[in-house]
Write an enzyme that holds these catalytic residues in place. Structure first.
Site, mmCIF file in Angstrom:
data_model
loop_
_atom_site.group_PDB
_atom_site.id
_atom_site.type_symbol
_atom_site.label_atom_id
_atom_site.label_comp_id
_atom_site.label_asym_id
_atom_site.label_seq_id
_atom_site.Cartn_x
_atom_site.Cartn_y
_atom_site.Cartn_z
ATOM 1 N N ARG A 55 0.832 -1.203 0.000
ATOM 2 C CA ARG A 55 0.000 0.000 0.000
ATOM 3 C C ARG A 55 0.869 1.256 0.000
ATOM 4 N NH1 ARG A 55 -4.636 -1.994 -0.190
ATOM 5 N NH2 ARG A 55 -5.150 -3.881 0.974
ATOM 6 N N ASP A 56 0.465 2.220 -0.839
ATOM 7 C CA ASP A 56 1.180 3.498 -0.855
ATOM 8 C C ASP A 56 1.015 4.184 0.499
ATOM 9 O OD1 ASP A 56 2.226 5.498 -3.374
ATOM 10 O OD2 ASP A 56 1.731 6.448 -1.459
ATOM 11 N N ILE A 57 2.100 4.776 0.979
ATOM 12 C CA ILE A 57 2.080 5.412 2.308
ATOM 13 C C ILE A 57 1.247 6.689 2.305
ATOM 14 C CG2 ILE A 57 4.123 6.903 2.079
ATOM 15 C CD1 ILE A 57 5.059 5.750 4.789
ATOM 16 N N ASN A 103 5.059 6.905 -13.241
ATOM 17 C CA ASN A 103 5.784 8.161 -13.397
ATOM 18 C C ASN A 103 7.225 7.833 -13.769
ATOM 19 O OD1 ASN A 103 3.654 9.959 -12.698
ATOM 20 N ND2 ASN A 103 3.897 9.339 -10.568
ATOM 21 N N VAL A 141 10.712 8.179 -6.531
ATOM 22 C CA VAL A 141 11.469 7.021 -6.037
ATOM 23 C C VAL A 141 12.128 6.349 -7.243
ATOM 24 C CG1 VAL A 141 11.379 4.804 -4.829
ATOM 25 C CG2 VAL A 141 9.889 6.685 -4.093
ATOM 26 N N HIS A 156 8.202 1.520 -10.576
ATOM 27 C CA HIS A 156 6.983 1.090 -9.892
ATOM 28 C C HIS A 156 5.751 1.483 -10.690
ATOM 29 C CE1 HIS A 156 8.240 5.053 -8.413
ATOM 30 N NE2 HIS A 156 6.948 5.366 -8.327
ATOM 31 N N HIS A 193 1.747 2.475 -10.044
ATOM 32 C CA HIS A 193 0.691 2.808 -9.101
ATOM 33 C C HIS A 193 -0.589 2.160 -9.618
ATOM 34 C CE1 HIS A 193 2.806 6.302 -7.137
ATOM 35 N NE2 HIS A 193 3.413 6.341 -8.313
HETATM 36 P P1 AMP Z 1 6.396 8.397 -7.642
HETATM 37 O O1 AMP Z 1 6.175 9.807 -7.222
HETATM 38 O O2 AMP Z 1 5.627 7.970 -8.846
HETATM 39 O O3 AMP Z 1 7.871 8.064 -7.710
HETATM 40 O O4 AMP Z 1 5.761 7.508 -6.495
HETATM 41 C C1 AMP Z 1 6.406 7.182 -5.313
HETATM 42 C C2 AMP Z 1 5.341 6.761 -4.362
HETATM 43 O O5 AMP Z 1 5.957 6.076 -3.289
HETATM 44 C C3 AMP Z 1 4.544 7.915 -3.747
HETATM 45 O O6 AMP Z 1 3.164 7.754 -4.056
HETATM 46 C C4 AMP Z 1 4.816 7.767 -2.236
HETATM 47 O O7 AMP Z 1 3.688 8.066 -1.440
HETATM 48 C C5 AMP Z 1 5.205 6.308 -2.135
HETATM 49 N N1 AMP Z 1 6.049 5.974 -0.994
HETATM 50 C C6 AMP Z 1 7.172 6.622 -0.573
HETATM 51 N N2 AMP Z 1 7.695 6.004 0.508
HETATM 52 C C7 AMP Z 1 6.878 4.948 0.762
HETATM 53 C C8 AMP Z 1 6.873 3.928 1.764
HETATM 54 N N3 AMP Z 1 7.815 3.871 2.729
HETATM 55 N N4 AMP Z 1 5.887 2.995 1.739
HETATM 56 C C9 AMP Z 1 4.925 3.047 0.777
HETATM 57 N N5 AMP Z 1 4.887 3.974 -0.189
HETATM 58 C C10 AMP Z 1 5.835 4.923 -0.191
#
Ligand code: AMP
Length: 121
Positions: free
Chosen positions: A32-34, A91, A100, A104, A106
């Protein structure tokens, strides 16, 4: 761009920081996204070291690519959004605000998403 082994998803894969796991197999981890941007917001990542969609497309094996795509269907079914619909977002790079540097997807659903884009962090 070289892969940064200290990015947050690499640390999740190594078990150094926790996640709420929803699916895992040989090639994929989904959690799950944080900071969820929809009622259902799951992040699916390959276990291999790929910086972005570009990198994954260029270097991942057919098995890794198939594994990630198959995992989408498993997660959408398990999350109950397969019938109602969902959005997949990857993204990629600066213009898309990828925050990140580990590739990944979403998966967003659980309600009407309208025309919403998923912004990077
Ligand atoms: P992006 O901006 O497409 O690189 O997405 C990175 C996603 O990672 C964002 O939606 C963040 O909320 C999510 N994220 C960052 N750290 C964590 C974490 N520790 N656990 C779960 N999701 C995370």
């Amino acid at each position: 761009m070289a892969y940064d082994r200290n990015n947050v998803f690499a640390r999740i894969l190594r078990g150094e920081i926790p996640c709420t796991k929803v699916y895992e197999d040989e090639h994929v981890l989904a959690f799950r996204d944080i900071a969820p941007q929809a009622p259902t917001h799951v992040v699916l990542i390959p276990k291999g070291e790929y910086v972005s969609a570009e990198d994954f497309s260029a270097r991942a094996s057919d098995a890794e690519i198939a594994g990630l795509v198959r995992a989408v269907g498993k997660v959408s079914a398990a999350e109950g959004v397969a019938a109602t619909g969902y959005r997949l977002v990857a993204n990629t790079g600066r213009a898309a605000h990828q925050s990140v540097p580990h590739f990944h997807l979403h998966l967003l659903g659980g309600g009407d998403l309208g025309a919403r884009l998923v912004a990077g962090g």
